[in-house]
Write a protein that holds these residues in place. Structure first.
Motif, mmCIF file in Angstrom:
data_model
loop_
_atom_site.group_PDB
_atom_site.id
_atom_site.type_symbol
_atom_site.label_atom_id
_atom_site.label_comp_id
_atom_site.label_asym_id
_atom_site.label_seq_id
_atom_site.Cartn_x
_atom_site.Cartn_y
_atom_site.Cartn_z
ATOM 1 N N GLU A 71 -8.121 -13.144 -0.669
ATOM 2 C CA GLU A 71 -9.501 -13.443 -1.075
ATOM 3 C C GLU A 71 -9.688 -13.269 -2.577
ATOM 4 O OE1 GLU A 71 -11.358 -14.923 0.824
ATOM 5 O OE2 GLU A 71 -10.605 -14.473 2.821
ATOM 6 N N PHE A 110 -19.087 -0.261 7.526
ATOM 7 C CA PHE A 110 -19.717 -1.385 8.195
ATOM 8 C C PHE A 110 -21.195 -1.105 8.424
ATOM 9 C CE2 PHE A 110 -15.280 -1.541 9.296
ATOM 10 C CZ PHE A 110 -14.957 -2.885 9.408
ATOM 11 N N ARG A 113 -25.670 -5.345 12.063
ATOM 12 C CA ARG A 113 -26.716 -6.365 11.931
ATOM 13 C C ARG A 113 -27.732 -6.250 13.058
ATOM 14 N NH1 ARG A 113 -23.303 -11.612 11.939
ATOM 15 N NH2 ARG A 113 -22.079 -10.318 13.350
ATOM 16 N N SER A 156 -14.631 -10.784 -1.286
ATOM 17 C CA SER A 156 -15.580 -11.632 -0.566
ATOM 18 C C SER A 156 -14.918 -12.953 -0.186
ATOM 19 C CB SER A 156 -16.801 -11.899 -1.453
ATOM 20 O OG SER A 156 -17.727 -12.741 -0.799
ATOM 21 N N PRO A 157 -15.003 -13.290 1.105
ATOM 22 C CA PRO A 157 -15.620 -12.570 2.213
ATOM 23 C C PRO A 157 -14.723 -11.443 2.731
ATOM 24 C CG PRO A 157 -14.669 -14.607 3.004
ATOM 25 C CD PRO A 157 -14.484 -14.615 1.512
ATOM 26 N N GLY A 159 -14.532 -10.534 6.133
ATOM 27 C CA GLY A 159 -14.392 -10.608 7.583
ATOM 28 C C GLY A 159 -13.062 -10.098 8.096
ATOM 29 N N PHE A 160 -12.035 -10.161 7.252
ATOM 30 C CA PHE A 160 -10.713 -9.686 7.672
ATOM 31 C C PHE A 160 -10.735 -8.210 8.049
ATOM 32 C CE2 PHE A 160 -10.794 -9.090 3.061
ATOM 33 C CZ PHE A 160 -10.337 -7.787 2.919
ATOM 34 N N ARG A 162 -13.083 -6.586 9.701
ATOM 35 C CA ARG A 162 -13.499 -6.462 11.101
ATOM 36 C C ARG A 162 -12.346 -6.832 12.029
ATOM 37 N NH1 ARG A 162 -18.591 -9.256 11.461
ATOM 38 N NH2 ARG A 162 -17.348 -11.163 11.530
ATOM 39 N N ASP A 163 -11.579 -7.852 11.652
ATOM 40 C CA ASP A 163 -10.464 -8.271 12.499
ATOM 41 C C ASP A 163 -9.348 -7.227 12.513
ATOM 42 O OD1 ASP A 163 -11.852 -10.632 12.953
ATOM 43 O OD2 ASP A 163 -10.824 -11.712 11.346
ATOM 44 N N VAL A 169 -18.461 -7.471 16.967
ATOM 45 C CA VAL A 169 -19.013 -8.590 16.204
ATOM 46 C C VAL A 169 -20.374 -8.266 15.589
ATOM 47 C CG1 VAL A 169 -17.767 -10.343 17.487
ATOM 48 C CG2 VAL A 169 -20.005 -9.580 18.309
ATOM 49 N N THR A 172 -20.940 -5.750 10.329
ATOM 50 C CA THR A 172 -20.580 -6.544 9.158
ATOM 51 C C THR A 172 -19.944 -5.643 8.112
ATOM 52 O OG1 THR A 172 -22.368 -8.130 9.516
ATOM 53 C CG2 THR A 172 -21.494 -7.960 7.270
ATOM 54 N N PRO A 173 -18.776 -6.014 7.573
ATOM 55 C CA PRO A 173 -18.182 -5.189 6.506
ATOM 56 C C PRO A 173 -19.124 -5.081 5.314
ATOM 57 C CG PRO A 173 -16.583 -6.772 7.350
ATOM 58 C CD PRO A 173 -17.917 -7.163 7.920
#
Length: 203
Positions: A71, A110, A113, A156-157, A159-160, A162-163, A169, A172-173
Motif C-alpha cells: 500500500e 480497530f 462501525r 491506506s487502505p 483492510g489487510f 482485518r484479514d 467485518v 474497521t482498522p
C-alpha cells in the motif's frame, strides 16, 4: 497539583515519534497494562467501540509489513499529491517500513462501525472514531510513561489488517501503533511544536 501538571506537560513535550527500533524484548505485561489504560478512555454512550490486537509473533509482523509496504509503494508512487510528498520530505519517510518487523510489538487498533448482539443482530455505535482516537492518545501516553517509544502508522487502505488478524467485518482498522525501545543510534527529525499562543486561546 500545578507542579505535577507542569512536570507532566514537560515530559510529554519530550515525547518523539521514532522510526528506528531495537529488537530488544519488551515485557508483555507492560504492553498489556498500556492497553488496559487505553481501555479506560471515555466513549460515546460508554459503548467502548474499540479492539486492540497486540501483535508479538514475528511471522505475523512480517506479514503485516509485506502488506503495508504494498500500500505504501502505491501511495508514494501513484496516489500521493506532490503537496503531501513535499510535506513528508523533511521527515525522511518512504515506502520501506522495516520497523514493522524490528520492533517487538505492534498494536493494531480497530473501531466498531456498529456493534453486534450475541444473536448477530447489529446496533449503532456513537462517536466511535472519536472515542477510539481518545483511547489511542491514552495508549501512546501510557507507553511513553513506561519508557517506550512509538510510531503511528496508517497505510491506506488498511483492510489487510482485518484479514491478517482475523477481525470481524464490523471492525474497521483505525491505526497501527509500533512500540518498543529505540535503536541505540536512533536519530529523529529536528522539529518544533507550535507555541501555546498558536494552539490555545482563553476566552
Amino acid at each position: 497539583m500545578c507542579a505535577a501538571a507542569a512536570r507532566f506537560a514537560d515530559d510529554m513535550h519530550r515525547r518523539r515519534t521514532v522510526r528506528e527500533y531495537s529488537p530488544r524484548a519488551v515485557p508483555r505485561q507492560l504492553i498489556i497494562d498500556a492497553v488496559r489504560a487505553a481501555a479506560s478512555a471515555p466513549s460515546g454512550a460508554n459503548q467502548q467501540p474499540w479492539h486492540f490486537v497486540i501483535v508479538e509473533d514475528a511471522a505475523v509482523r512480517k506479514q503485516i509489513r509485506t502488506a503495508a509496504e504494498i500500500e505504501e509503494r502505491e501511495f508514494y508512487q501513484r496516489r500521493a499529491p506532490d503537496e503531501w510528498l513535499n510535506a513528508l520530505a523533511p521527515l525522511g519517510t518512504d515506502a520501506d517500513k522495516p520497523f514493522l518487523e524490528i520492533a517487538p510489538y505492534l498494536i493494531a487498533i480497530f473501531y466498531q462501525r456498529h456493534g453486534l448482539h450475541p444473536d448477530g443482530s447489529k446496533f449503532k455505535t456513537y462517536y466511535a472514531p472519536e472515542s477510539v482516537g481518545i483511547a489511542t492518545g491514552i495508549l501512546i501516553t501510557a507507553l511513553h510513561q513506561a519508557g517506550l517509544v512509538t510510531l503511528t502508522h496508517t497505510p491506506s487502505p488498511m483492510g489487510f489488517l482485518r484479514d491478517i488478524l482475523k477481525r470481524p467485518v464490523n471492525e474497521t482498522p483505525y491505526l497501527l501503533l509500533v512500540a518498543g525501545y529505540p535503536a541505540e543510534d536512533v536519530t529523529v527529525p529536528d522539529i518544533q511544536r507550535k507555541p501555546m499562543t498558536e494552539v490555545c486561546s482563553i476566552v
